[in-house]
Design an enzyme around this catalytic site. Sequence first.
Site, short mmCIF file in Angstrom:
data_model
loop_
_atom_site.label_atom_id
_atom_site.label_comp_id
_atom_site.label_asym_id
_atom_site.label_seq_id
_atom_site.Cartn_x
_atom_site.Cartn_y
_atom_site.Cartn_z
N LYS A 8 -3.90 101.78 32.88
CA LYS A 8 -4.43 101.28 31.54
C LYS A 8 -5.27 100.13 31.74
O LYS A 8 -4.98 99.30 32.71
CB LYS A 8 -3.48 101.05 30.35
N ASP A 132 5.14 97.33 27.79
CA ASP A 132 4.11 98.37 27.58
C ASP A 132 4.30 99.89 27.92
O ASP A 132 3.44 100.66 27.90
CB ASP A 132 2.77 97.75 28.32
#
Length: 267
Positions: A8, A132
Amino acid sequence: MLAFANAKINIGLNITEKRADGYHNLETVFYPVRLHDVIEITDAEELHCVVKGISFAGNEMDNICVKAFRLLQQDHNLPAQQITLLKNIPVGAGLGGGSADAAFLIKLLNERFNIGLSVAEMEDYARQLGADCAFFVRNTPVFAFDKGDQFEDVELDLSAYCIVLVMPPIHVSTAVAYAGVKPVKRSADLKVNITLPVSSWKDSVTNDFEISVFKEFPEIGHIKNKLYEHGAVYAAMSGSGACVFAIFEHQISLPDLEVNNRVYYNV
């Protein structure tokens, strides 16, 4: 059984306050990109982990995938597995490679052993492994807040652009990155700014870590400047790591940046 765990990027990152538990509250947008680690699980007499590809510092049995397996095993009596991890996502890059590996392993185990976990339950497990990590369960663009583990969906599609990642041979420790930032609550709203044209992000979508990290590692700031010189619509460091990403309106080649860095095109 295989899974392909993608990286990401962080588009914007605001550190808003220091928490009582020692963590920081932040605001950022997580956006998945097409750079993948490969995870394979096979039956074994005892739990074992093998890491290939990009070198992994430390004991392989301390890998976050092993922690993810043990977390599910304690609740669901899973049989021993060999976890084979092919690392393609750079380590310490701010691309969430380790978190992705753990989340995708949770999904892989849930599918293989018919555990029956819901998306929300898998996210709860993932949150225990990293701030995350839960993002990679749904793996769609989100506005992330609190520790980076609470999410709101955002409408963001960059598929018409070419995204390039540039990873220098530098490791930025999380401690160094956080030591140089002062939490500040913003009057500008990242959730609003991210809906503006990408061409406007340069002045409105920023990463709080860049000031201190660029001061400590000026080579990273130099990469960002070079990407703009090459015509990037937007460029920024991802998270607290060393990787810089750039968004271009067209396919591009960057041979001058390939000399000293790993460059990933059209991710």
